[in-house]
Enzyme design. Structure first.
Site, PDB file in Angstrom:
ATOM      1  N   SER A  67     -32.855  12.991 -26.680  1.00  0.00           N
ATOM      2  CA  SER A  67     -33.192  12.846 -28.090  1.00  0.00           C
ATOM      3  C   SER A  67     -33.194  14.199 -28.798  1.00  0.00           C
ATOM      4  O   SER A  67     -33.384  15.259 -28.175  1.00  0.00           O
ATOM      5  CB  SER A  67     -34.569  12.202 -28.229  1.00  0.00           C
ATOM      6  OG  SER A  67     -35.590  13.098 -27.828  1.00  0.00           O
ATOM      7  N   LYS A  95     -32.894  17.391 -12.839  1.00  0.00           N
ATOM      8  CA  LYS A  95     -34.070  16.576 -13.116  1.00  0.00           C
ATOM      9  C   LYS A  95     -33.562  15.295 -13.773  1.00  0.00           C
ATOM     10  O   LYS A  95     -33.307  15.251 -14.978  1.00  0.00           O
ATOM     11  CB  LYS A  95     -35.046  17.331 -14.031  1.00  0.00           C
ATOM     12  CG  LYS A  95     -36.438  16.690 -14.123  1.00  0.00           C
ATOM     13  CD  LYS A  95     -36.407  15.538 -15.081  1.00  0.00           C
ATOM     14  CE  LYS A  95     -37.710  14.786 -15.130  1.00  0.00           C
ATOM     15  NZ  LYS A  95     -37.553  13.476 -15.811  1.00  0.00           N
ATOM     16  N   GLU A 130     -26.724  17.927 -25.842  1.00  0.00           N
ATOM     17  CA  GLU A 130     -26.127  16.780 -26.519  1.00  0.00           C
ATOM     18  C   GLU A 130     -27.252  15.843 -26.903  1.00  0.00           C
ATOM     19  O   GLU A 130     -27.954  15.304 -26.035  1.00  0.00           O
ATOM     20  CB  GLU A 130     -25.108  16.050 -25.643  1.00  0.00           C
ATOM     21  CG  GLU A 130     -24.364  14.994 -26.466  1.00  0.00           C
ATOM     22  CD  GLU A 130     -23.634  13.979 -25.620  1.00  0.00           C
ATOM     23  OE1 GLU A 130     -24.149  12.857 -25.495  1.00  0.00           O
ATOM     24  OE2 GLU A 130     -22.566  14.323 -25.100  1.00  0.00           O
ATOM     25  N   CYS A 138     -24.623   7.271 -26.389  1.00  0.00           N
ATOM     26  CA  CYS A 138     -24.722   8.260 -27.462  1.00  0.00           C
ATOM     27  C   CYS A 138     -23.531   8.223 -28.409  1.00  0.00           C
ATOM     28  O   CYS A 138     -23.662   8.601 -29.574  1.00  0.00           O
ATOM     29  CB  CYS A 138     -24.880   9.653 -26.862  1.00  0.00           C
ATOM     30  SG  CYS A 138     -23.522  10.134 -25.767  1.00  0.00           S
ATOM     31  N   GLU A 180     -31.460   6.358 -35.214  1.00  0.00           N
ATOM     32  CA  GLU A 180     -30.715   5.846 -34.070  1.00  0.00           C
ATOM     33  C   GLU A 180     -31.484   4.694 -33.426  1.00  0.00           C
ATOM     34  O   GLU A 180     -32.625   4.854 -33.009  1.00  0.00           O
ATOM     35  CB  GLU A 180     -30.485   6.959 -33.054  1.00  0.00           C
ATOM     36  CG  GLU A 180     -29.565   6.571 -31.911  1.00  0.00           C
ATOM     37  CD  GLU A 180     -29.275   7.735 -30.979  1.00  0.00           C
ATOM     38  OE1 GLU A 180     -28.151   7.789 -30.440  1.00  0.00           O
ATOM     39  OE2 GLU A 180     -30.164   8.589 -30.803  1.00  0.00           O
TER      40      GLU A 180
END
Length: 526
Positions: free
Chosen positions: A237, A185, A258, A292, A390
């Site tokens: 996220s 996906k 992750e 990231c 972030e």
């Protein structure tokens, strides 16, 4: 600065061909994919529904049994062919990644090479990682034990927009080598990169139905996908990762996640400043900071702070922004309005709280609708949004510290723990400092590429940055179920003619003898 120099559409023939891969079970609305360079329509894909997910998993599961039955050496050969196909179609892939992701061509090129390196690694080393392995039996000469690794079945991959090739395909390759099917996906912003790459997997020899792609929005598709597969890989996220982990737990399947990061770099007093600047400018602004493992916090020893800061600002100002399908521009576009608004809000909050914008701090509509200048913040208060959340954009703060101890303390002052970097003239010192930073990975005298390209070494986060690892043996074994087959010359139970007490005493003597053979003598005898 480079102005617009792209054709912001895919041909109708290309879009129609790529759409043919997507299961068609229900009537679906169309999802419009936009080109960040121009904020114009790039093409459309179906907004799949839960029934489409069910069909995709069913197709992958039907193909998986035959695939798992092939010799692992044959599957490895196909993985090696994957690298060949990616390199043979590099220009087209880079175009698609740039058009729907808005990144510079150099950043897109890094994605392509990552797939090749990952495919080659698992083609070479993967078969050994999952080969049957003899383990120590309970009692030497009497028992044996062998560990086997079987595929889990069908793996679900829910991947983000920032690295649509790497995070979709590189995460999938070890799952395929292990004998699994896969349902991908991709992010709604970047489906075409995944669709074209999956086409190339088939051209490399991967069975046509083994890998399925469902396009659409995460909320209606996530739960049906997780409930139907046997393992889920998610990159995104932390908030969404918690939801994915909860759903995986409900369905008793394993997951690798992750998640977010607030990565810190440390520049020690003996660092080579020009080298550190060159590395950290790239490490902070690659993919316009939408990475990231890029850096949003840099802590610099106060004795070299002024020198470092001045050179860093100068280097940031020299970066070229541009919307171009060539290797000229250094920094591309943000992915969409939502990301641009986040970056602007973080910088505005920093200004209001007294931070200084040394350079950048504004959008660049003369370059494109979603471009934002590489930005450097100093005097950033610890409670500012950009200091603790972030940003995921081209914004980095630089802060002086008294010494390495304070730098480590500041670096660890976060709930995240994904990646870190240490810069020093003494690599032994750098390694020592890196071991004190609470992250899943760390580099010494490099930003992140030496870590990321080390495909034999595991990569992942701790704390709110996730669970599980990609790369290395861990990145392959997570897609397997282990089975231990043990054998015994005779059942390890008392013989009818031997009293239980005597059997127990003999067993104890045997264990004591084994302990001595293994160097585990009682403490009283040491």
């Amino acid at each position: 600065m480079t102005g617009l120099n792209v054709s912001s559409s895919l041909s109708e023939q290309t879009v129609e061909r790529l759409q043919e891969q997507i299961p068609r079970v229900t009537d679906r609305d169309s999802l419009v994919v936009r080109c960040p360079f121009t904020d114009s329509e790039l093409g459309t894909v179906p907004a799949c529904q839960p029934a489409d997910v069910t069909e995709a998993v069913s197709r992958a599961r039907a193909a998986q049994s035959e695939w798992a039955g092939r010799p692992v050496a044959e599957r490895a050969e196909i993985l090696q062919s994957v690298g060949d196909e990616m390199l043979a179609n590099d220009s087209e892939l880079l175009d698609i990644v740039q058009l729907e992701g808005g990144k510079s061509r150099l950043d897109a090129h890094a994605e392509l090479l990552d797939i090749v390196l990952t495919a080659d690694y698992y083609a070479r080393q993967g078969p050994d990682h999952i080969a049957p392995t003899r383990k120590n039996g309970a009692f030497p000469l009497v028992t044996t034990a062998v560990e086997h690794h079987d595929p889990v079945g069908v793996v679900g991959l829910i991947e983000p927009w920032n690295y649509p090739l790497t995070l979709a395909i590189s995460d999938m390759l070890p799952a395929l080598l292990a004998g699994n099917g896969a349902v991908l996906k991709p992010a709604e912003d970047t489906p075409f990169s995944a669709l074209r790459a999956v086409e190339l997997l088939v051209e490399a020899g991967v069975p046509e139905d083994l890998v399925q792609v469902v396009t659409g929005y995460g909320e209606p598709l996530g739960e049906p996908l997780i409930s139907a597969v046997d393992y889920v890989t998610f990159t995104g996220s932390t908030g969404t990762g918690r939801t994915v982990a909860s759903l995986a737990g409900e369905h008793l399947i394993d997951a690798s996640l992750e998640l977010g990061g607030k990565n810190a770099a440390i520049v020690l007093d003996d660092a080579d400043i020009p080298t550190a600047v060159r590395g950290l400018v790239h490490g902070s602004y690659a993919n316009a900071g939408q990475l990231c493992i890029s850096f949003e916090r840099i802590f610099v020893d106060e004795t070299v702070y002024d020198e470092f800061c001045a050179q860093f600002v100068e280097a940031a100002e020299a970066l070229e922004l541009g919307a171009s399908l060539d290797f000229g521009p250094d920094v591309g576009s943000l992915i969409g309005k939502h990301q641009l608004e986040t970056v602007e809000a973080h910088v505005a909050d920093a200004r209001e709280r007294g931070a200084t914008v040394e350079t950048g701090g504004r959008r660049r509509t003369d370059v494109g609708p979603l471009f934002y200048e590489p930005t450097v913040l100093t005097d950033l208060p610890g409670d500012a949004t950009a200091a603790c959340e972030e940003t995921f954009g081209p914004v980095v703060s630089i802060t002086p510290v008294a010494d390495a101890d304070e730098a480590v303390e500041r670096a660890n002052d976060t709930d995240y723990g994904l990646h870190a970097s240490v810069w020093t003239g003494d690599t032994a010192r750098g390694k020592t400092v890196a071991r004190r930073i609470e992250t899943g990975t760390a580099c010494v005298n490099d930003a992140y590429l030496s870590m990321w390209a080390s495909t034999d070494a595991p990569m992942g986060g701790v704390g709110d940055s996730g669970i599980g690892r990609r790369h290395g043996a861990e990145g392959l074994l997570k897609y397997t179920e282990s089975q231990t087959v043990s054998t015994a010359r005779d059942p390890l139970v008392p013989m009818p003619s031997v009293p239980n007490r005597l059997w127990a005493a003999g067993s104890t003597l045997t264990v004591r003898a084994l302990r001595r053979l293994r160097g585990l003598s009682p403490l009283s005898e040491r």
